[in-house]
Design an enzyme around this catalytic site. Structure first.
Site, PDB file in Angstrom:
ATOM      1  CB  CYS A  35      58.440  19.124  25.850  1.00 32.61           C
ATOM      2  SG  CYS A  35      57.138  18.765  27.028  1.00 32.61           S
ATOM      3  CB  CYS A 104      56.980  13.431  31.678  1.00 35.83           C
ATOM      4  SG  CYS A 104      58.090  13.437  30.249  1.00 35.83           S
TER       5      CYS A 104
HETATM    6 FE1  FES Z   1      56.988  16.711  27.385  1.00 37.08          FE
HETATM    7 FE2  FES Z   1      57.036  14.350  28.395  1.00 37.08          FE
HETATM    8  S1  FES Z   1      58.230  15.078  26.728  1.00 37.08           S
HETATM    9  S2  FES Z   1      55.941  16.045  29.125  1.00 37.08           S
END
Ligand code: FES
Length: 126
Positions: A35, A104
């Site tokens: 992400c 995460c």
């Molecule tokens: Fe990237 Fe949580 S969405 S670390």
């Protein structure tokens, strides 16, 4: 917004140990390739034990909460004990993470490993 546990919301809204650490013995930064979120962890180490930790995270609420609780989980632990922490331990400490947010907590595990590696690479943490 995904369904977050009360612990996640608490650590997101009131992050513990946020900021920089003067006199840090090691600092590491990692990025989550899934992400692009980033976290930095700084630690002070005395006699092989983490005595202080600070973080800065650019990321989602779960990543910020994971970083925050990680500083609490590692403080007071020896490097060996901290190295045993896994993403699942961080997720458990947060009261669980939504399935699509499990990565995460991986960010937290990665930065713990990175900061320990950084400290040992300096040659004074063997
Ligand atoms: Fe990237 Fe949580 S969405 S670390």
């Amino acid at each position: 917004m995904p369904e977050y546990s009360p612990t996640i919301l608490d650590h997101f809204q009131h992050p513990r140990n946020l900021g920089d650490l003067e006199g840090a013995d090691a600092v590491a930064e990692v990025e989550n390739p899934a992400c692009g979120d980033r976290t930095r962890l700084a630690v002070r180490i005395t006699d092989g034990r983490i005595v202080a930790a600070r973080f800065r995270t650019e990321g989602c609420p779960a990543a910020i909460a994971a970083s925050s609780i990680t500083t609490e989980l590692i403080t007071g632990r020896t490097l060996e004990e901290a190295a045993l922490l896994r993403d699942a331990d961080v997720a458990d400490a947060l009261g669980g993470l939504p399935r699509n947010k499990l990565h995460c907590s991986v960010l937290a595990e990665d930065v713990i490993r990175a900061v320990i590696q950084e400290y040992r690479a300096r040659g004074d943490g063997a």
